[in-house]
Scaffold this motif. Structure first.
Motif, PDB file in Angstrom:
ATOM      1  N   TYR A  51       0.847  -1.194   0.000  1.00 55.33           N
ATOM      2  CA  TYR A  51       0.000   0.000   0.000  1.00 55.33           C
ATOM      3  C   TYR A  51       0.886   1.248   0.000  1.00 55.33           C
ATOM      4  O   TYR A  51       2.079   1.186   0.292  1.00 55.33           O
ATOM      5  N   GLU A  52       0.279   2.386  -0.316  1.00 58.18           N
ATOM      6  CA  GLU A  52       0.993   3.655  -0.327  1.00 58.18           C
ATOM      7  C   GLU A  52       0.519   4.587   0.783  1.00 58.18           C
ATOM      8  O   GLU A  52       1.314   5.195   1.477  1.00 58.18           O
ATOM      9  N   ASP A  53      -0.797   4.715   0.917  1.00 58.82           N
ATOM     10  CA  ASP A  53      -1.369   5.676   1.855  1.00 58.82           C
ATOM     11  C   ASP A  53      -2.101   4.991   3.006  1.00 58.82           C
ATOM     12  O   ASP A  53      -2.715   3.932   2.837  1.00 58.82           O
ATOM     13  N   ILE A  66      -9.148   1.574   9.913  1.00 56.87           N
ATOM     14  CA  ILE A  66      -7.863   1.891   9.300  1.00 56.87           C
ATOM     15  C   ILE A  66      -7.945   1.522   7.819  1.00 56.87           C
ATOM     16  O   ILE A  66      -8.342   0.404   7.473  1.00 56.87           O
ATOM     17  N   ASN A  67      -7.576   2.456   6.953  1.00 59.74           N
ATOM     18  CA  ASN A  67      -7.624   2.225   5.511  1.00 59.74           C
ATOM     19  C   ASN A  67      -6.215   2.212   4.930  1.00 59.74           C
ATOM     20  O   ASN A  67      -5.442   3.148   5.155  1.00 59.74           O
ATOM     21  N   LEU A  68      -5.893   1.152   4.213  1.00 63.20           N
ATOM     22  CA  LEU A  68      -4.628   1.043   3.493  1.00 63.20           C
ATOM     23  C   LEU A  68      -4.958   1.261   2.030  1.00 63.20           C
ATOM     24  O   LEU A  68      -5.520   0.378   1.379  1.00 63.20           O
ATOM     25  N   ASP A  69      -4.629   2.455   1.523  1.00 67.50           N
ATOM     26  CA  ASP A  69      -5.152   2.917   0.237  1.00 67.50           C
ATOM     27  C   ASP A  69      -6.674   2.913   0.358  1.00 67.50           C
ATOM     28  O   ASP A  69      -7.211   3.584   1.218  1.00 67.50           O
ATOM     29  N   LEU A  88      -6.572   5.898  19.518  1.00 65.28           N
ATOM     30  CA  LEU A  88      -6.026   4.571  19.269  1.00 65.28           C
ATOM     31  C   LEU A  88      -5.882   4.318  17.768  1.00 65.28           C
ATOM     32  O   LEU A  88      -4.917   3.702  17.316  1.00 65.28           O
ATOM     33  N   ALA A  89      -6.834   4.824  16.990  1.00 61.70           N
ATOM     34  CA  ALA A  89      -6.761   4.673  15.534  1.00 61.70           C
ATOM     35  C   ALA A  89      -5.520   5.367  14.982  1.00 61.70           C
ATOM     36  O   ALA A  89      -4.829   4.839  14.098  1.00 61.70           O
ATOM     37  N   ILE A  90      -5.213   6.547  15.509  1.00 62.17           N
ATOM     38  CA  ILE A  90      -4.031   7.282  15.065  1.00 62.17           C
ATOM     39  C   ILE A  90      -2.758   6.508  15.396  1.00 62.17           C
ATOM     40  O   ILE A  90      -1.828   6.425  14.589  1.00 62.17           O
ATOM     41  N   ALA A  91      -2.713   5.928  16.585  1.00 60.66           N
ATOM     42  CA  ALA A  91      -1.533   5.159  16.990  1.00 60.66           C
ATOM     43  C   ALA A  91      -1.302   3.969  16.066  1.00 60.66           C
ATOM     44  O   ALA A  91      -0.175   3.692  15.652  1.00 60.66           O
ATOM     45  N   VAL A  92      -2.379   3.258  15.725  1.00 61.13           N
ATOM     46  CA  VAL A  92      -2.262   2.099  14.831  1.00 61.13           C
ATOM     47  C   VAL A  92      -1.874   2.548  13.428  1.00 61.13           C
ATOM     48  O   VAL A  92      -0.983   1.966  12.792  1.00 61.13           O
ATOM     49  N   ALA A  93      -2.539   3.591  12.933  1.00 63.62           N
ATOM     50  CA  ALA A  93      -2.244   4.084  11.589  1.00 63.62           C
ATOM     51  C   ALA A  93      -0.793   4.543  11.481  1.00 63.62           C
ATOM     52  O   ALA A  93      -0.144   4.345  10.441  1.00 63.62           O
ATOM     53  N   THR A  94      -0.274   5.123  12.542  1.00 62.87           N
ATOM     54  CA  THR A  94       1.117   5.577  12.551  1.00 62.87           C
ATOM     55  C   THR A  94       2.072   4.400  12.394  1.00 62.87           C
ATOM     56  O   THR A  94       3.094   4.495  11.711  1.00 62.87           O
ATOM     57  N   GLU A  95       1.746   3.267  13.031  1.00 59.70           N
ATOM     58  CA  GLU A  95       2.577   2.064  12.878  1.00 59.70           C
ATOM     59  C   GLU A  95       2.623   1.622  11.421  1.00 59.70           C
ATOM     60  O   GLU A  95       3.683   1.284  10.895  1.00 59.70           O
ATOM     61  N   TRP A  96       1.460   1.598  10.767  1.00 56.94           N
ATOM     62  CA  TRP A  96       1.407   1.164   9.369  1.00 56.94           C
ATOM     63  C   TRP A  96       2.104   2.168   8.455  1.00 56.94           C
ATOM     64  O   TRP A  96       2.757   1.796   7.487  1.00 56.94           O
ATOM     65  N   ASP A  97       1.972   3.445   8.763  1.00 59.21           N
ATOM     66  CA  ASP A  97       2.602   4.471   7.942  1.00 59.21           C
ATOM     67  C   ASP A  97       4.116   4.456   8.081  1.00 59.21           C
ATOM     68  O   ASP A  97       4.838   4.840   7.166  1.00 59.21           O
ATOM     69  N   ALA A  98       4.609   4.012   9.236  1.00 59.06           N
ATOM     70  CA  ALA A  98       6.049   4.008   9.493  1.00 59.06           C
ATOM     71  C   ALA A  98       6.774   2.874   8.786  1.00 59.06           C
ATOM     72  O   ALA A  98       8.010   2.883   8.695  1.00 59.06           O
ATOM     73  N   GLN A  99       6.042   1.895   8.267  1.00 59.09           N
ATOM     74  CA  GLN A  99       6.677   0.754   7.601  1.00 59.09           C
ATOM     75  C   GLN A  99       7.274   1.193   6.259  1.00 59.09           C
ATOM     76  O   GLN A  99       6.708   2.019   5.558  1.00 59.09           O
ATOM     77  N   LYS A 100       8.400   0.624   5.923  1.00 59.76           N
ATOM     78  CA  LYS A 100       9.083   0.986   4.674  1.00 59.76           C
ATOM     79  C   LYS A 100       8.733  -0.011   3.575  1.00 59.76           C
ATOM     80  O   LYS A 100       7.576  -0.326   3.375  1.00 59.76           O
TER      81      LYS A 100
END
Length: 291
Positions: A51-53, A66-69, A88-100
């Motif tokens: 995913y990108e976004d 949580i939406n992945l794209d 809590l949603a922001i915390a989880v989304a931040t984990e997914w966004d931090a992945q390379k």
């Protein structure tokens, strides 16, 4: 030569006693860890990022997704991944966004804890989780004391006694400590007080509390962090006091020790944050993943 052999024997005896005191603690968490590992094998694996976004949205019943794209995140059992509040949603989304380029699931502790709360792989209710958590009180890390060597005896008194004094006054209970392998006899009144306190948390927060307790092998240190009496760094160091003492005297594999320390801090910090966020009723009014 004889004195050297006697000294070596004493040191070995101390190491064996140290291992015995921690054997019960490790056995307690082993079954739980294995059960969760079967359901969440993904937690130790990696996968190419697909995913990108990352974004969050509010769905039915006010729950956050949580939406992945354009794909909605789901749990390992295929349930829609929903959390009770925006924080809590922001915390989880931040984990997914931090992945390379590669998704390292074993670093995504908040996501894993949410999956555990949603899928409930061990199929337990609140009372069962509380009972499991309270078992650690009987083998709590800072309740076990040594008779020797004097240096470690003093270290435990200096570092652990203030925490014990704090929790006994904070909750008006009696806990105590013991140098016996069986540990202290915890009064039933104390257990009931802690049971009532734990029961005040919701299912999600209890999931996080049990997770932290199993990491530190200590109800006392966990309460100390949740109540903001201790920092994560302090709680982790106190949970490893005997091990750190042994390392100072016997040496260690430096990179392995550092890795274990930082990993325990990461898991403990994530679990503590999860408890606070899972207990949060109000939403966080801010833009997600700001540039």
């Amino acid at each position: 030569m004889l004195r050297s052999l006697v000294a070596l024997h004493c040191r070995l005896g101390q190491t064996v006693a140290f291992s015995q005191r921690h054997l019960i603690q490790r056995q307690q968490s082993l079954v739980s860890d294995l059960q969760k590992a079967r359901c969440y094998g993904m937690a130790t694996t990696e996968r190419k990022k697909f995913y990108e976004d990352v974004s969050i949205s509010q769905g039915e019943g006010g729950l956050y997704e949580i939406n992945l794209d354009r794909r909605k995140l789901k749990t390992p059992k295929g349930k829609l991944f929903t959390v009770p509040n925006e924080a809590l949603a922001i915390a989880v989304a931040t984990e997914w966004d931090a992945q390379k380029d590669t998704l390292k699931f074993y670093t995504m502790h908040m996501t894993t804890l949410c999956n555990t709360a949603l899928d409930n792989p061990t199929q337990r209710d609140k009372d069962q989780i509380i009972t499991a958590a309270l078992k650690y009180l009987e083998t709590d890390t800072i309740c076990y004391r040594v008779d020797e060597p004097p240096g470690l005896v003093e270290l435990q008194q200096v570092e652990w006694d203030p925490v014990m004094d704090w929790i006994e006054k904070r909750y008006n209970v009696v806990i105590g400590s013991s140098s016996s392998i069986m540990g202290p006899q915890i009064p039933e009144k104390t257990k009931e007080t802690f049971r009532q306190h734990l029961n005040s948390y919701n299912f999600w927060a209890l999931t996080g509390l049990e997770y932290v307790i199993t990491q530190l092998k200590s109800v006392i240190l966990t309460f100390g962090m949740i109540d903001r009496y201790l920092t994560v760094e302090q709680a982790v160091l106190l949970s490893r006091l005997e091990e750190e003492y042994q390392i100072q005297h016997w040496g260690n594999v430096e990179w392995a020790h550092d890795y274990d320390m930082y990993e325990l801090r990461a898991r403990t910090a994530a679990g503590t944050l999860f408890v606070h966020l899972a207990s949060e009723s109000s939403t966080v009014k801010r833009k997600l993943l700001q540039d």
